[in-house]
Design a protein around this motif. Sequence first.
Motif, PDB file in Angstrom:
ATOM      1  N   GLN A  65       0.809  -1.256   0.080  1.00  0.00           N
ATOM      2  CA  GLN A  65       0.007  -0.015  -0.123  1.00  0.00           C
ATOM      3  C   GLN A  65       0.928   1.280   0.081  1.00  0.00           C
ATOM      4  N   VAL A  66       2.010   1.033   0.631  1.00  0.00           N
ATOM      5  CA  VAL A  66       3.006   2.328   0.825  1.00  0.00           C
ATOM      6  C   VAL A  66       3.479   2.546  -0.495  1.00  0.00           C
ATOM      7  N   ILE A  67       3.828   1.912  -1.129  1.00  0.00           N
ATOM      8  CA  ILE A  67       4.560   2.042  -2.500  1.00  0.00           C
ATOM      9  C   ILE A  67       3.556   2.565  -3.578  1.00  0.00           C
ATOM     10  N   HIS A  68       2.606   1.899  -3.652  1.00  0.00           N
ATOM     11  CA  HIS A  68       1.298   2.351  -4.431  1.00  0.00           C
ATOM     12  C   HIS A  68       0.860   3.670  -4.252  1.00  0.00           C
ATOM     13  N   LYS A  69       0.893   4.101  -2.994  1.00  0.00           N
ATOM     14  CA  LYS A  69       0.477   5.648  -2.753  1.00  0.00           C
ATOM     15  C   LYS A  69       1.562   6.547  -3.049  1.00  0.00           C
ATOM     16  N   LEU A  70       2.762   6.163  -2.785  1.00  0.00           N
ATOM     17  CA  LEU A  70       3.833   6.975  -3.184  1.00  0.00           C
ATOM     18  C   LEU A  70       4.155   7.183  -4.689  1.00  0.00           C
ATOM     19  N   ARG A  71       3.510   5.978  -5.302  1.00  0.00           N
ATOM     20  CA  ARG A  71       3.673   6.224  -6.933  1.00  0.00           C
ATOM     21  C   ARG A  71       2.398   7.349  -7.053  1.00  0.00           C
ATOM     22  N   LEU A  72       1.260   6.922  -6.751  1.00  0.00           N
ATOM     23  CA  LEU A  72       0.315   8.131  -6.952  1.00  0.00           C
ATOM     24  C   LEU A  72       0.444   9.274  -6.721  1.00  0.00           C
TER      25      LEU A  72
END
Length: 655
Positions: free
Chosen positions: A614-621
């Motif tokens: 979830q962390v890397i996903h939101k940092l990408r977004l």
Amino acid sequence: MLREFPQTLQNSTMGSQPVENFSVEEQRPKLDMEDATGQLERAQWVLNSPDPPGLLQELCSSVREIIFSHGNKHTSSAAGQKQQSRAMKFLQGIFPILRWGRDYKVSEFKNDLMAGLTLASLSIPQSIGYANLAKLDPQYGLYTSVIPPLIYTVMGSSREIAIGPVAVVSMLLSSMIGEIQDPLADPVAYRNFVFTVTLFAGTFQAIFGLFRLGFLVDFLSHASIVGFMGGAAIVIGLQQLKGLLGIRHFTTKTDVVSVLHSAFTSIHHPGKKNKKLFWFPAIAPLVSVILSTLIVYLTKADKHGVNIVRHIKGGLNLSSIHDLQLSGPQVGQAAKIGLISAIVALTEAIAVGRSFASIKGYHIDGNKEMLALGFMNIAGSLSSCYVATGSFSRTAVNFSAGCQTLVSNIVMAITVLVSLELFTALLYYTPTAILASIILSALPGLIDIREAYYIWKVDKLDFIACIGAFFGVLFASVEIGLLAAVTISFARILLMNAIRPGIETLGRLPRADVYCDMDQYPMAIKTPGILAVRINSALLCFANANFIRERILRWVAEELDESKESTEGRIQAVILDMSNVMNIDTAGILALEELHKELLLHGTQLAIANPKWQVIHKLRLAEFIDRIGREWVFLTVSEAVDACVSSKLTALANC
């Protein structure tokens, strides 16, 4: 991809900590081409991970997991067989009796029959006593030992648990509902309010199980439960002075001061176990009831001031659908009491179920238990029952009697039902003092001094929660005790784990490629010019993001102050180990962006290691990854340190 530090970066050592020394001549980039290629490939695994499931997908997955948690996937090629298997799995998920009932044996029934009859001999007098504690007529305690156990047998997964009314929930209902509806002035309205609370309690329990909200129950920590149960046991015991001493006018408050004052002001007015003998304490309450009833009848003691039960309405459970109060100004209060009752009942039932399941070597699903208990209490609210849950004392008797399955609950329920039909008239002369003594006999098991000492020895903060719940119930009220327990537990989580999470500086263990907390492992070696930090919080959010950012910047500033007259001590790279961070919100992302900007002002590069899904996903977004550079995201701390050292040496070699 070539990594370059800001122009101000230089080689350094850091304070008095053990450090690794590097020289440009002897230490060219540690990564050869093969290692560099593998490192870049692993970094791409992190950066290009698929999107995590959305909220709707997680909800649907939770429902499927609750219903289809047992059994393997069906691999038959026939579509009809697949559909039949799915339908059966669905039904078995909701009604576990369809799974274990197919293999039920006659030998098991013999054990369950003996256990059920023994359980009924304890349940009948206890149910009458607990109904009295809940300020209800005796038959409602017996009703609660009929319908709820039968529903749980069909939907529950614990094999040993005994369902019915319990002391703590009975006292909780009488103390909280008694403040809203006087049971003496209007017993019918009080009874209807109890049924309404039971409906809300069952509804909340079912919702908790359906949406996997079991963590709400965990806010009542183990230490809090120990303290709460101990305080409740003492208060319940003191309240039995009314029955033991024949006091007619007794306080409705539950705090120890009011109870003792009421007892002392009224007192001048008339009014080690052998496993082979497990059945002796189990049938003792019933024998006591029979003997005391016979004595009162023969001596006419009721005409000389001895309080007796008098009329107990017999027959099957009556429908209470039309007695529910689902409109009016008191619905909100009923829902509040139902929520509290639901949590307390769930806590006790799941604790009891898991304790005996661990002895037998199997596991029970907490969320399925919530569903079973929820539907059980919903059905109970419609059939003149009040909140039921698992009883520790009766479950222990059931276990000792050799029960094999939940059929023992069926036997108990049928026995109680037969008693309601045939024997209630015989209990007319039962003295209330014997019911009070039966309740008292069940209370020592709720006071666990040994466990309280263990909590004190292991965790002093947990002991504060235990004592807070104990004294809250003892000197204030049940609600205050529960509030104290939840508040202390929640405050501990919030202050120690959320608002002020642990932040560790990491160093490499000698002769290993492992990075650990340098306070815990003093022999760990700090890499010069690199600050590796691990965030010990499951959530990087508005509550702790600024604290983490300021702590890291303070470390960087301290090193900068020490290096004003020397080039030593300069932090050239900060590596955030985010392996413990399961999720991040917008405030957490904003704090990382501010940290990155301020580090750049000091000539320091920010790198991230092992971000969760979830962390890397939101940092990408949020495009944060593009801001720091995709080349500064790594799978492990070790790879991040190697890359930083390699880039630093390359930069120095080019100077």
